[in-house]
Structure formats: structure tokens, C-alpha cells
Motif scaffolding. Structure first.
Motif, PDB file in Angstrom:
ATOM      1  N   LEU A 136     -20.003  40.176  37.668  1.00 27.68           N
ATOM      2  CA  LEU A 136     -18.617  39.872  37.291  1.00 27.68           C
ATOM      3  C   LEU A 136     -18.555  38.574  36.478  1.00 27.68           C
ATOM      4  O   LEU A 136     -19.544  37.857  36.324  1.00 27.68           O
ATOM      5  CB  LEU A 136     -17.732  39.801  38.540  1.00 27.68           C
ATOM      6  CG  LEU A 136     -17.505  41.139  39.254  1.00 27.68           C
ATOM      7  CD1 LEU A 136     -16.553  40.978  40.427  1.00 27.68           C
ATOM      8  CD2 LEU A 136     -16.977  42.207  38.309  1.00 27.68           C
ATOM      9  N   SER A 137     -17.351  38.282  35.963  1.00 30.73           N
ATOM     10  CA  SER A 137     -17.208  37.279  34.904  1.00 30.73           C
ATOM     11  C   SER A 137     -17.686  35.869  35.250  1.00 30.73           C
ATOM     12  O   SER A 137     -18.348  35.219  34.439  1.00 30.73           O
ATOM     13  CB  SER A 137     -15.742  37.218  34.470  1.00 30.73           C
ATOM     14  OG  SER A 137     -14.896  37.049  35.595  1.00 30.73           O
ATOM     15  N   SER A 139     -13.596  46.147  30.663  1.00 30.90           N
ATOM     16  CA  SER A 139     -12.738  45.252  31.446  1.00 30.90           C
ATOM     17  C   SER A 139     -11.744  44.555  30.529  1.00 30.90           C
ATOM     18  O   SER A 139     -11.966  44.468  29.311  1.00 30.90           O
ATOM     19  CB  SER A 139     -13.643  44.219  32.130  1.00 30.90           C
ATOM     20  OG  SER A 139     -12.951  43.043  32.452  1.00 30.90           O
ATOM     21  N   ILE A 140     -10.692  44.002  31.146  1.00 33.18           N
ATOM     22  CA  ILE A 140      -9.806  43.100  30.398  1.00 33.18           C
ATOM     23  C   ILE A 140     -10.605  41.910  29.875  1.00 33.18           C
ATOM     24  O   ILE A 140     -10.184  41.233  28.960  1.00 33.18           O
ATOM     25  CB  ILE A 140      -8.621  42.596  31.257  1.00 33.18           C
ATOM     26  CG1 ILE A 140      -9.113  42.017  32.608  1.00 33.18           C
ATOM     27  CG2 ILE A 140      -7.614  43.698  31.490  1.00 33.18           C
ATOM     28  CD1 ILE A 140      -8.016  41.340  33.442  1.00 33.18           C
ATOM     29  N   TYR A 194     -19.722  37.753  29.833  1.00 26.82           N
ATOM     30  CA  TYR A 194     -19.186  38.975  30.441  1.00 26.82           C
ATOM     31  C   TYR A 194     -18.435  39.786  29.381  1.00 26.82           C
ATOM     32  O   TYR A 194     -18.655  40.992  29.217  1.00 26.82           O
ATOM     33  CB  TYR A 194     -18.235  38.574  31.571  1.00 26.82           C
ATOM     34  CG  TYR A 194     -17.629  39.712  32.352  1.00 26.82           C
ATOM     35  CD1 TYR A 194     -18.410  40.524  33.167  1.00 26.82           C
ATOM     36  CD2 TYR A 194     -16.259  39.949  32.313  1.00 26.82           C
ATOM     37  CE1 TYR A 194     -17.832  41.553  33.914  1.00 26.82           C
ATOM     38  CE2 TYR A 194     -15.683  40.972  33.058  1.00 26.82           C
ATOM     39  CZ  TYR A 194     -16.480  41.770  33.851  1.00 26.82           C
ATOM     40  OH  TYR A 194     -15.907  42.777  34.585  1.00 26.82           O
ATOM     41  N   PRO A 241      -8.542  46.349  34.854  1.00 25.67           N
ATOM     42  CA  PRO A 241      -7.973  45.035  35.168  1.00 25.67           C
ATOM     43  C   PRO A 241      -8.579  44.539  36.482  1.00 25.67           C
ATOM     44  O   PRO A 241      -9.545  45.144  36.969  1.00 25.67           O
ATOM     45  CB  PRO A 241      -6.488  45.352  35.305  1.00 25.67           C
ATOM     46  CG  PRO A 241      -6.417  46.780  35.700  1.00 25.67           C
ATOM     47  CD  PRO A 241      -7.699  47.465  35.249  1.00 25.67           C
ATOM     48  N   GLY A 242      -8.060  43.489  37.085  1.00 22.74           N
ATOM     49  CA  GLY A 242      -8.530  43.054  38.397  1.00 22.74           C
ATOM     50  C   GLY A 242      -8.252  44.151  39.412  1.00 22.74           C
ATOM     51  O   GLY A 242      -7.131  44.652  39.485  1.00 22.74           O
ATOM     52  N   GLY A 298     -15.746  37.219  40.458  1.00 32.20           N
ATOM     53  CA  GLY A 298     -14.836  37.563  39.367  1.00 32.20           C
ATOM     54  C   GLY A 298     -13.728  36.537  39.212  1.00 32.20           C
ATOM     55  O   GLY A 298     -13.496  35.713  40.106  1.00 32.20           O
ATOM     56  N   THR A 299     -13.026  36.610  38.089  1.00 29.43           N
ATOM     57  CA  THR A 299     -11.902  35.706  37.823  1.00 29.43           C
ATOM     58  C   THR A 299     -10.654  36.168  38.568  1.00 29.43           C
ATOM     59  O   THR A 299      -9.814  35.363  38.966  1.00 29.43           O
ATOM     60  CB  THR A 299     -11.630  35.673  36.302  1.00 29.43           C
ATOM     61  OG1 THR A 299     -12.852  35.306  35.661  1.00 29.43           O
ATOM     62  CG2 THR A 299     -10.542  34.685  35.934  1.00 29.43           C
ATOM     63  N   THR A 300     -10.534  37.486  38.757  1.00 33.02           N
ATOM     64  CA  THR A 300      -9.342  38.028  39.433  1.00 33.02           C
ATOM     65  C   THR A 300      -9.518  38.100  40.957  1.00 33.02           C
ATOM     66  O   THR A 300      -8.624  38.589  41.649  1.00 33.02           O
ATOM     67  CB  THR A 300      -9.021  39.444  38.897  1.00 33.02           C
ATOM     68  OG1 THR A 300     -10.156  40.281  39.117  1.00 33.02           O
ATOM     69  CG2 THR A 300      -8.668  39.423  37.419  1.00 33.02           C
ATOM     70  N   TRP A 308      -7.767  35.829  28.751  1.00 26.37           N
ATOM     71  CA  TRP A 308      -7.535  37.263  28.948  1.00 26.37           C
ATOM     72  C   TRP A 308      -6.063  37.606  28.709  1.00 26.37           C
ATOM     73  O   TRP A 308      -5.191  36.728  28.777  1.00 26.37           O
ATOM     74  CB  TRP A 308      -7.939  37.674  30.375  1.00 26.37           C
ATOM     75  CG  TRP A 308      -9.425  37.666  30.605  1.00 26.37           C
ATOM     76  CD1 TRP A 308     -10.402  37.389  29.680  1.00 26.37           C
ATOM     77  CD2 TRP A 308     -10.103  37.945  31.839  1.00 26.37           C
ATOM     78  NE1 TRP A 308     -11.638  37.488  30.265  1.00 26.37           N
ATOM     79  CE2 TRP A 308     -11.485  37.830  31.580  1.00 26.37           C
ATOM     80  CE3 TRP A 308      -9.686  38.289  33.118  1.00 26.37           C
ATOM     81  CZ2 TRP A 308     -12.451  38.036  32.561  1.00 26.37           C
ATOM     82  CZ3 TRP A 308     -10.641  38.505  34.101  1.00 26.37           C
ATOM     83  CH2 TRP A 308     -12.007  38.382  33.829  1.00 26.37           C
TER      84      TRP A 308
HETATM   85  C1  AKB Z   1     -13.518  39.868  36.933  1.00 31.72           C
HETATM   86  O1  AKB Z   1     -12.580  39.137  37.288  1.00 31.72           O
HETATM   87  O2  AKB Z   1     -14.586  39.454  36.481  1.00 31.72           O
HETATM   88  C2  AKB Z   1     -13.311  41.363  37.048  1.00 31.72           C
HETATM   89  C3  AKB Z   1     -12.719  41.932  35.811  1.00 31.72           C
HETATM   90  C4  AKB Z   1     -11.274  41.840  35.567  1.00 31.72           C
HETATM   91  O3  AKB Z   1     -13.411  42.463  34.997  1.00 31.72           O
HETATM   92  N1  AKB Z   1     -12.511  41.653  38.191  1.00 31.72           N
END
Ligand code: AKB
Length: 318
Positions: free
Chosen positions: A80-81, A118-119, A143, A171-172, A183-185, A280
Motif C-alpha cells: 500500500l501507499s 487505485s485513487i 505507489y 478508493p479506500g 495505506g493512506t486511507t 489524491w
Molecule cells: C492506500 O491508502 O494506499 C490504499 C489505496 C486507496 O489505494 N487504501
């Protein structure tokens, strides 16, 4: 009847997607692919076949595909990111070298392939409000770079070799089953765990930062419905914008407090996560997915919050 391999079946999406695919296609037709450091447990292991399927080992993937006569691969191997920013070379090795292995095996064995984008494939120069299906994709994270490459390479294999590649830009994803990692979300999952445990939540994302989100049941349906879609209707393939809701930390906090008035939250913004989140989209336009294969989310913020709190409280015995 389909024979499906899920690569990354023990991860956040894979653990639930494997179970959903087994419900739909029959347990014996869905192989849970895993790496030895993350083996399947309990129901995932007992309900159907499983096999070591390391995305970085093309020979091993080919052997599994042949042994189980696989015709469809869900390739969920990825970092993940946030963790990808810390290990960019590994992110590329898994995300892109791994994808190359999957696509080659698919080309040689006539498999369809789903590899999510992904977003995160968008960046600061992308229009942030109602981000269009076809628009600028110049992400600044590894990512994002690997997700844009995933989309392009998957389309390349479709156009050049006729491999049936399809994907969504997730999305998340919010779930009470397997927690995400790196991840960021992730905050939008972590906040529910804090609430269900009766703890204060420390939010790493700043007030006012909106991102697209989706409840996991909708995410699983998106992947499965796209793979079942009539190919003659698909003008796009890799990858479709899909969304269910867009919110900032204060919106989800308020929604949880409507059900748990004692719940509290404070902000301690993480600079890396915040920089990624700001790059994003604030909200996606998913009309192409709606038109080309009938995509419709079933959960919004209120219905997801109610279900998450109920299910998580049961699981945690809270
Ligand atoms: C992340 O936050 O890295 C993932 C994503 C939105 O791709 N959840």
C-alpha cells in the motif's frame, strides 16, 4: 465453470474476496494463493484449495495455474501507499515485475486477469473534484507510479495479445475483517476500531481532507461484477473509477458520534500520509463504470457506519 486463483488471498481484500468468490463459484473452484510468510488460516485454509503462489516467481505461478486449470486470476499482490514510499524497490518488484509474471502466465494459459488500480494513480495535477475517468495521471508516489504502470501494462496485454485484463481504481476500502496495513486511507478503518474499543482516536489526516471510500462488500462486488461484465460493452478496461462516498475525517467522526456520543478524536497529522492524501482526488466521477457495466454502490456513509460498528463490536466482544 470458472477456476480462479487469488494471488494475495490473505491480505485485506484477498481474504474476503476469496470467500465471496467461493460462495459464487464453488469452494473447490477458487484457489487461495499465498506466500509462505502469510499462510491462510481457519476458514480460508479449510474451505477450499490453497497453494503457494508468489507473484515474484513466474515459474511457480505457471505451475499453480496448470495444476488447477486456472482460467481467471485476481492479482492482489501489492504494497500500500505509505509502506511503498518506505520500500520503493520492493513496491516495484511486487507491483510491476510481479504483474509481468502474472500477465505472461495469463497469456500462455488463456487466463483473464484482474489487477486493481487505485485513487493513488492520480496526482496533484489531476482535477480533484469529480475526477474524470480519462484525465491527467502524474502521481508523485511510487505507489501511484506503479498503479499507472499497472493500468498501461494491463491494457498493453489486452491490445497486443488479447489477454482479458480488467480493473477498477479502488478508493479506500473499509472492512471489519482483515485490517489494512500501510495505506493512506487506513485511518477510516482505524477510527472504527478505536470507537468499538471505547478509545480516543488520534487522526493522522487533517480536518477537511476528503478522499473517496467504499465499504468492502461494495468493493468485492465491483471486482466480481466487472469480471462478469459483457466485454462488448467495455470501452475502458484498465482501470475504471469506482466510488461509494467521499468524506473528510470530521464527517466520519460525526457519523460515529451520532451512534456513540462519548467517542472522541484529536488530530496529530502525519506529514507523509497528509501529503499523499492531498495529492489524491477529493471525489471521483464513476459514470463510465455505471454506463459500461452497471456499477452501483449499495452503502453510503451512514449505512456503512451502522454496519461497521455492529459487526466490529460483535467481533471485539465490545
Ligand atoms: C492506500 O491508502 O494506499 C490504499 C489505496 C486507496 O489505494 N487504501
Amino acid at each position: 465453470m470458472k477456476n480462479i486463483l487469488v494471488i494475495g488471498s490473505t491480505g485485506q481484500i484477498g481474504s474476503e474476496l476469496t470467500a465471496a468468490l467461493r460462495d459464487q463459484y464453488g469452494s473447490q473452484h477458487v484457489v487461495a494463493g499465498y506466500i509462505p510468510s502469510a499462510p491462510p488460516r481457519d476458514e480460508l485454509r479449510e474451505a477450499g484449495p490453497s497453494a503457494v503462489a508468489d507473484v515474484t516467481d513466474g515459474g511457480q505461478l505457471a505451475a499453480v495455474v496448470k495444476e488447477y486449470k486456472i482460467d481467471t486470476i485476481y492479482n492482489l499482490a501489492a504494497l500500500l501507499s505509505v509502506v511503498a514510499e518506505q520500500k520503493p524497490k520492493l513496491a516495484w518488484k511486487i507491483g510491476i515485475d510481479g504483474l509481468w509474471n502474472v500477465l505472461e502466465v495469463a497469456r500462455e494459459n488463456g487466463c483473464a486477469v484482474f489487477t486493481p488500480s487505485s485513487i493513488g494513480s492520480f496526482g496533484p495535477s489531476t482535477p480533484h473534484e469529480l475526477t474524470p475517468q480519462d484525465t491527467v495521471q502524474r502521481p508523485l508516489t511510487i505507489y501511484g507510479v506503479s498503479k499507472v504502470t499497472t493500468e498501461l501494462l494491463s491494457d498493453y496485454y489486452f491490445h497486443k495479445y488479447g489477454v482479458d485484463t480488467r480493473a477498477v481504481r479502488f478508493p479506500g476500502l473499509i472492512s471489519y475483517v482483515t485490517p489494512p496495513g500501510g495505506g493512506t486511507t487506513d485511518y477510516a478503518v482505524d477510527i472504527f476500531y478505536a470507537a468499538a474499543r471505547g478509545e480516543k482516536f488520534v487522526c493522522p489526516i487533517a480536518e477537511g481532507t476528503r478522499m473517496d471510500m467504499m465499504y468492502m462488500p461494495d468493493g468485492l462486488r465491483a471486482a466480481m461484477e466487472l469480471m462478469e461484465a459483457d466485454p462488448s460493452r467495455l470501452k475502458h478496461r484498465n482501470a475504471f473509477n469506482v466510488t461509494a462516498m467521499s468524506f473528510a475525517p470530521e464527517n466520519i467522526y460525526r457519523e460515529i458520534r451520532r451512534r456513540m456520543p462519548d467517542f472522541t478524536m484529536e488530530y496529530q497529522v502525519d506529514p507523509l500520509k497528509q501529503a499523499i492524501a492531498e495529492s489524491w482526488p477529493d471525489s471521483l466521477d464513476d459514470s463510465a463504470a455505471r454506463e459500461e457495466w452497471g456499477w452501483r454502490p449499495q452503502y453510503g456513509l451512514a449505512s456503512m457506519t451502522r454496519d461497521m460498528l455492529e459487526k466490529l463490536s460483535e467481533r471485539l466482544g465490545a
